[in-house]
Design an enzyme around this catalytic site. Sequence first.
Site, PDB file in Angstrom:
ATOM      1  CG  ASP A  17       4.031   1.098   1.224  1.00 47.13           C
ATOM      2  OD1 ASP A  17       3.400   0.965  -0.222  1.00 47.13           O
ATOM      3  OD2 ASP A  17       4.629   0.948   1.978  1.00 47.13           O
ATOM      4  CD  GLU A 188       0.490  -5.589  -1.409  1.00 45.66           C
ATOM      5  OE1 GLU A 188       0.483  -6.727  -0.087  1.00 45.66           O
ATOM      6  OE2 GLU A 188       1.631  -5.512  -1.826  1.00 45.66           O
TER       7      GLU A 188
HETATM    8  C1  6LW Z   1       3.792  -2.638   1.530  1.00 52.54           C
HETATM    9  C2  6LW Z   1       2.826  -3.816   0.692  1.00 52.54           C
HETATM   10  C3  6LW Z   1       3.323  -3.863  -0.443  1.00 52.54           C
HETATM   11  O1  6LW Z   1       2.886  -2.527   3.085  1.00 52.54           O
HETATM   12  O2  6LW Z   1       4.988  -3.369   0.149  1.00 52.54           O
HETATM   13  O3  6LW Z   1       4.255  -5.228  -1.991  1.00 52.54           O
HETATM   14  C4  6LW Z   1       5.127  -3.364   1.602  1.00 52.54           C
HETATM   15  N1  6LW Z   1       3.779  -4.710  -1.001  1.00 52.54           N
HETATM   16  O4  6LW Z   1       1.705  -2.872  -0.085  1.00 52.54           O
HETATM   17  C5  6LW Z   1       5.855  -2.154   1.881  1.00 52.54           C
HETATM   18  O5  6LW Z   1       5.430  -1.239   1.262  1.00 52.54           O
END
Ligand code: 6LW
Length: 518
Positions: A17, A188
């Site tokens: 991330d 996200e």
């Molecule tokens: C992160 C998100 C994700 O916050 O995994 O599935 C999480 N998506 O973007 C943890 O790395």
Amino acid sequence: MPSAIARNPVLRGSHPDPSILRVGEDYYIATSTFEWCPGVRIHHSRDLVNWRCLGGALTRSEQVDLTGVPDSGGVWAPCLSYADGLFYLVYSDVESFGGFWDTPNFVVTAASPEGPWSDPVPLHARGFDPSLFHDDDGRSWLLSNRCDWRPGMPWASGIIAQEYSRAEGKLIGAPEVIFEGTEAGYTEGPHLHRRDGWYYLVTAEGGTDWEHQVTVARSRSILGPYEPDPAGAALTSRHDPALLLQKAGHASLVDTPGGDWFLAHLTGRPLTPRGRCVLGRETALQRVTWPAGGWPRVEGGVPAETVPLPLEPRPWPQEDGGWTGTEWNTLRRPASEDWMTVHDGRLRVRGGQSPWSRVRPSLVARRAASTRCSLTVPVDFSPEDFQQLAGITAYYNTQNWYLLAVTRREGVGRCLELLASDRGEITAPAGAPVGVPEAGPIRLRAGLDGSELRFSFSSGTGAWTTLPAVLDAGILSDEYATDGRSWGFTGAFLGVWAVDLTGGGAQAEFGIPSYTES
Ligand code: 6LW
């Protein structure tokens, strides 16, 4: 101009991330740390190739409390930003997967990324992956994903923005959904950039596994509507299992003073095509072409293994690797004198709770950063009971780990015992404990070689003995830990671990560690 070459991943071992930021000639990357302290790892570079770890932002228990959080809960998806002489770091603290929908987001500030960072100020809890964007007009905006817990909705289903007042240090105005995402879904990891009269919204889509991708959308207005790039994903490895760098996604953009653009992104390197990524999700860098008024694009839309950079190489001096170095992390509770101290280069650790404890484990470890690496550590420990163990570990989470420990067994005396936990089931893969001299340090080694893990020991100045058990390193991976009921988001760590369930707080002393890669 001399050229540096970035060999991906630039941050090896668990560094997912990435949020990248440039201030003047300094580049910073913040990455997620989950149940490990310090919370939020920050790296610094002056050439985008050579990165040194500054440690982490959340170092005190007043800043982050990871006791009790589920495996792979804790600190997720930080975003580092800068405005008016102050660094801002926003992140999620995932307390429990059951309460996933209440994940609180926080902001901390500091005059320098090296800290000290302020105490956290809570923001909202309506979605994770927060990100702060400071607009040219002096206003700031907090972005995050939309978590929707209603039936049939994915956990992340769009991007929300709300104004953040820097003067008041709090959110103001109403939240608005600014992007619904594309059909790739799981929208996200938002990061916003302003360029040539457009707002460019970089998001992660497809989920953080093989289907991961970077989606860019743009709008003339900060609150949208955002139109996704008609060419599709800016970066993904979803169509090609043969690529070395898989899971390409969750990204943010940075420019150089000379006007070149780069993308820092999440990636995973499976041991076999679409197999297990023992090193976790790592950070890679890609060159981006971004013509004025056009879209930011990575060549071919796939991650390259090496990337030449128009910057003069500026390496950092080598870290000494001792226990006070920034590579070391503690599990769930911050490093503090009540359970660990460093004297003359030696680490003294008071035995903590059982391996399944999510409150006070005494575990100090570093990321495995290569599939061929080893950690060697001398341990001095005088157990009085089988409930006292201290040794070397290859650790993924409370359910999946290996431990070669000095302990005591009736009829054997002081001995070495190899324990394995596979989805919580304990075995002794090397069989009966091996007796060792009653006093004196024992050197222990954990060696990773692809999917194989071996433990060795040497007492006194004697020769090394490698235990016959060839262990499966593949269980130390997100792929193995993700089983539909829980998720794995970290990667393998190598370190030392002391357990004392007698209430006596037995102390183990670990000599100078040696971590090598081949
Ligand atoms: C992160 C998100 C994700 O916050 O995994 O599935 C999480 N998506 O973007 C943890 O790395």
